[in-house]
Design a protein around this motif. Structure first.
Motif, PDB file in Angstrom:
ATOM      1  N   ASN A  73      23.799  14.379   3.642  1.00 39.77           N
ATOM      2  CA  ASN A  73      22.953  14.233   2.450  1.00 39.77           C
ATOM      3  C   ASN A  73      21.988  15.411   2.332  1.00 39.77           C
ATOM      4  OD1 ASN A  73      24.165  11.781   1.884  1.00 39.77           O
ATOM      5  ND2 ASN A  73      22.465  10.547   2.630  1.00 39.77           N
ATOM      6  N   THR A 123      23.971   6.284  -6.159  1.00 40.22           N
ATOM      7  CA  THR A 123      24.279   7.594  -5.592  1.00 40.22           C
ATOM      8  C   THR A 123      24.015   8.648  -6.660  1.00 40.22           C
ATOM      9  OG1 THR A 123      25.929   8.965  -4.457  1.00 40.22           O
ATOM     10  CG2 THR A 123      26.740   7.525  -6.199  1.00 40.22           C
ATOM     11  N   ARG A 139      25.787  11.375  -6.443  1.00 42.85           N
ATOM     12  CA  ARG A 139      27.070  12.077  -6.461  1.00 42.85           C
ATOM     13  C   ARG A 139      27.849  11.711  -7.721  1.00 42.85           C
ATOM     14  NH1 ARG A 139      28.097  10.636  -0.315  1.00 42.85           N
ATOM     15  NH2 ARG A 139      27.044  12.412   0.608  1.00 42.85           N
ATOM     16  N   GLY A 196      27.031   4.934  -2.444  1.00 42.46           N
ATOM     17  CA  GLY A 196      26.501   5.766  -1.378  1.00 42.46           C
ATOM     18  C   GLY A 196      26.122   4.858  -0.225  1.00 42.46           C
TER      19      GLY A 196
END
Length: 178
Positions: free
Chosen positions: A7, A54, A56, A62
């Motif tokens: 991360n 998340t 992402r 996540g």
């Protein structure tokens, strides 16, 4: 641990600090990961322990931080996260090692070696200790010793790092002080 450190790398950190410190008298294991990445907003900090949150774009969940928090809390410990946008993030997990639900920390030496191998341009500071006996591996110091001539992902350098981690971890576990 590897996911939590990843991360930091994904957040653009140039420096990630990882410490694993045990205080046997207090029955406490403290794992702290600090980075100088992009940081998080207060809203992101409040949501990061939700497995369905998340930042992402490649997936919708996540699990790293939520599982890390769960592992700490199952032992009677806790997880705290402090972060500031543009400055970085500080994640601290407290565990109670004697608790029946304490999961093994795993092979931290291999974790650190893998992080360095896969991210030779990022600096890592790893501190390991038991009851005040500690050692530190700082890739910035290693780069200085190598004079910029040899990259950290060079096989000989990686072999030296692995041996350094093993020797010093064994020494700390056997009561030595580095």
């Amino acid at each position: 641990m590897l996911d939590i450190a990843q991360n930091s790398i994904s957040a653009g950190a140039a420096l990630t600090r990882i410490s694993v410190l045990t205080d046997t008298a207090a029955d406490r294991l403290t794992i702290r990961i600090t980075d100088n990445g992009c940081g998080m907003t207060p809203e992101q900090v409040a949501s990061v322990t939700d497995p369905f949150f998340t930042t992402r774009t490649t997936r919708r969940v996540g699990m790293g931080v939520p599982l890390f928090k769960l592992a700490a809390e199952q032992t009677g410990g806790s997880l705290t996260i402090a972060s500031e946008v543009g400055k970085g993030t500080d994640l601290t997990a407290l565990f109670v090692p004697s608790h029946v639900d304490m999961t093994p920390v795993g092979d931290m030496n291999s974790t650190i070696a893998i992080l360095i191998r896969l991210n030779p341009d990022i600096d890592f500071v790893y501190e390991y200790g038991i009851d005040g006996r500690t050692f530190t591996l700082d890739t910035r110091e290693l780069r200085e010793q190598l004079g910029g001539e040899v990259p950290l992902d060079n096989e000989d350098v990686l072999a030296w790092i692995a041996e350094y981690l093993k020797e010093n971890t064994d020494d700390i576990k056997n009561g030595g002080n580095i």
